[in-house]
Structure formats: structure tokens, C-alpha cells
Design a protein around this motif. Structure first.
Motif, PDB file in Angstrom:
ATOM      1  N   MET A   1       0.863  -1.176   0.000  1.00  0.00           N
ATOM      2  CA  MET A   1       0.000   0.000   0.000  1.00  0.00           C
ATOM      3  C   MET A   1       0.903   1.231   0.000  1.00  0.00           C
ATOM      4  N   ARG A   3       1.940   5.056   0.510  1.00  0.00           N
ATOM      5  CA  ARG A   3       1.566   6.099   1.469  1.00  0.00           C
ATOM      6  C   ARG A   3       1.699   7.450   0.784  1.00  0.00           C
ATOM      7  N   VAL A  19      -8.095  12.294  -1.441  1.00  0.00           N
ATOM      8  CA  VAL A  19      -8.319  11.473  -0.241  1.00  0.00           C
ATOM      9  C   VAL A  19      -9.515  10.552  -0.447  1.00  0.00           C
ATOM     10  N   GLU A  20     -10.602  11.127  -0.990  1.00  0.00           N
ATOM     11  CA  GLU A  20     -11.821  10.320  -1.215  1.00  0.00           C
ATOM     12  C   GLU A  20     -11.559   9.184  -2.200  1.00  0.00           C
ATOM     13  N   MET A  22      -8.830   7.359  -2.524  1.00  0.00           N
ATOM     14  CA  MET A  22      -7.930   6.310  -2.011  1.00  0.00           C
ATOM     15  C   MET A  22      -8.657   5.397  -1.041  1.00  0.00           C
ATOM     16  N   THR A  23      -9.541   4.579  -1.590  1.00  0.00           N
ATOM     17  CA  THR A  23     -10.298   3.608  -0.764  1.00  0.00           C
ATOM     18  C   THR A  23     -10.368   2.290  -1.532  1.00  0.00           C
ATOM     19  N   HIS A  26      -7.897   0.643  -4.191  1.00  0.00           N
ATOM     20  CA  HIS A  26      -6.904   1.644  -4.614  1.00  0.00           C
ATOM     21  C   HIS A  26      -5.569   1.294  -3.946  1.00  0.00           C
ATOM     22  N   ARG A  29      -3.024   5.101   0.092  1.00  0.00           N
ATOM     23  CA  ARG A  29      -3.850   5.724   1.119  1.00  0.00           C
ATOM     24  C   ARG A  29      -3.206   7.048   1.534  1.00  0.00           C
ATOM     25  N   ALA A  30      -4.040   8.033   1.879  1.00  0.00           N
ATOM     26  CA  ALA A  30      -3.527   9.316   2.373  1.00  0.00           C
ATOM     27  C   ALA A  30      -3.059   9.132   3.817  1.00  0.00           C
ATOM     28  N   VAL A  31      -1.827   9.563   4.096  1.00  0.00           N
ATOM     29  CA  VAL A  31      -1.301   9.428   5.459  1.00  0.00           C
ATOM     30  C   VAL A  31      -1.066  10.785   6.126  1.00  0.00           C
ATOM     31  N   VAL A  51      -7.707  12.010   8.298  1.00  0.00           N
ATOM     32  CA  VAL A  51      -6.309  12.040   7.860  1.00  0.00           C
ATOM     33  C   VAL A  51      -5.505  12.931   8.802  1.00  0.00           C
ATOM     34  N   ARG A 183      -3.793   7.291  -9.121  1.00  0.00           N
ATOM     35  CA  ARG A 183      -4.006   5.841  -9.049  1.00  0.00           C
ATOM     36  C   ARG A 183      -3.045   5.116  -9.992  1.00  0.00           C
TER      37      ARG A 183
END
Ligand code: GRF
Length: 195
Positions: A1, A3, A19-20, A22-23, A26, A29-31, A51, A183
Motif C-alpha cells: 500500500m 503512502r 483522499v476520497e 484512495m479507498t 486503490h 492511502r492518504a497518510v 487524515v 491511481r
């Protein structure tokens, strides 16, 4: 995954879309969402989305960009990002900062680069009598708004367009383009995406 850390300066509408996106399946993920302005409205929205956020006010550092960036780097490095996304981030970054994220830092710019690097892109396109405008996602390199193009979306310019009406239509395309490019980039695909 993978970051992903995102840098903003204001409302963060592009950050929100990233952010929306990255689910689920995907690959990223937003860190972290970080800003040079503690009052950036996007920071509250990022926190509401769960986040982590950070704010380093650039003003106390005056012209000492390196000192500001040394502080900004602390929460960024602590988040251990694989990818850095600039999204409405309005500070010019030094070649030293950019060099630390070479090949893994993206930016969205509201013009069809290489046309109109810098500011006031829509007014310049209208002034030039262009018939099309748009936005570009590119890899960030030490030269401002100049790195390899990863994606572009075009918008027709209407005869009665103003910078504001054009900016609003381009922003809609930014919100489509940036998540799609991120992506692909997170999967190692750097082929330019033309929407
Ligand atoms: C957008 O026009 C974007 O192209 C530029 O900053 C503006 C505001 O972005 N980089 P946001 O709403 O803060 O994402």
C-alpha cells in the motif's frame, strides 16, 4: 500500500478528491495533509476525513525557504510517504526539497503545460485568445511547473468566459484528472493520461 502525503495552502478541493479516491482496491492511502497556513480550510476537512494533518506557517521564516522547508519536512518524513502530492500548494519549493522526492512528487497546474507556467493562467489564456484551456498533472522537478507530464484535461473556452468562469470549469476537470493520475502513478504507470 503506497503512502501519500498531500500539501495544500487553501480550501484543498483537489486534496479532498484525492483522499476520497484512495479507498477499496486503490493501491494508495492518504497518510498526511500538511499546509503552510494553519488556517487553511482544507486542514479541517482532512481531519474530518480522518487524515493526520500538520501546519507550518511559512511567514516567520521570511525569505529563508530552507528553514521553512526544514520544519515542513519534519511531519512529512514522520509520515513516511512514498508519494508527495502538491494540491493548491502555493509556495515555491527549493531544488533541495524537490530533490528529496525526485520521481515521486506530483503537482496539478491549471493550464495545458507547457503553456502558462506560473500564476494567472486563465487570464493569460483569455488574453491570448486561446480556444482551449485545461489542467496538467506533472512530476515536480526543480524547474517550476516543468516536469514530465502525467496527465492533461482540456476545457473549451467560451466567448463570454472570464478567468473565474473558466477556472470553475477547469477545477471540475482537475478533480477528475488528479485522482485518475495518482491511481496510475501509485501502480507504477507513468504513461500520460489525456482526458
Ligand atoms: C487550483 O486551481 C489548482 O489547479 C491550483 O490551486 C487551485 C486551488 O486548488 N494548484 P484547491 O481547491 O486548493 O485544491
Amino acid at each position: 500500500m503506497k503512502r501519500v502525503a498531500i500539501l495544500i495552502s487553501g480550501g484543498g478541493s483537489n486534496m479532498i478528491k484525492l483522499v476520497e479516491s484512495m479507498t477499496g482496491d486503490h493501491p494508495a492511502r492518504a497518510v498526511l495533509v500538511a499546509s503552510n497556513d494553519a488556517n487553511a480550510a482544507g486542514l479541517q476537512k482532512a481531519a474530518q476525513m480522518g487524515v493526520a494533518t500538520a501546519a507550518i506557517d511559512h511567514r516567520p521564516y521570511g525569505k529563508d525557504r530552507a528553514a521553512f522547508e526544514a520544519e515542513l519536512l519534519k511531519p512529512i518524513l514522520a509520515a513516511q510517504p512514498d508519494i508527495l502530492c502538491l494540491a493548491g500548494f502555493m509556495r515555491v519549493l527549493t531544488p533541495d526539497f524537490v530533490g528529496q522526492f525526485a520521481g515521486r512528487m506530483l503537482n496539478i497546474h491549471p493550464s495545458l503545460l507547457p503553456k502558462y507556467p506560473g500564476l494567472h493562467t486563465h487570464a493569460r489564456a483569455l488574453e491570448a485568445g486561446d480556444t482551449a484551456a485545461g489542467c496538467t498533472v506533472h512530476e515536480v522537478t526543480p524547474v517550476l511547473d516543468d516536469g514530465p507530464i502525467l496527465g492533461q484535461a482540456r476545457v473549451a473556452i467560451a466567448p463570454d468566459d472570464t478567468p473565474d468562469t473558466l477556472a470553475a470549469r477547469v477545477l471540475v476537470q482537475e478533480h477528475r484528472l488528479y485522482p485518475a493520475v495518482l491511481r496510475r502513478f501509485a501502480q507504477g504507470d507513468r504513461a500520460p493520461l489525456i482526458l
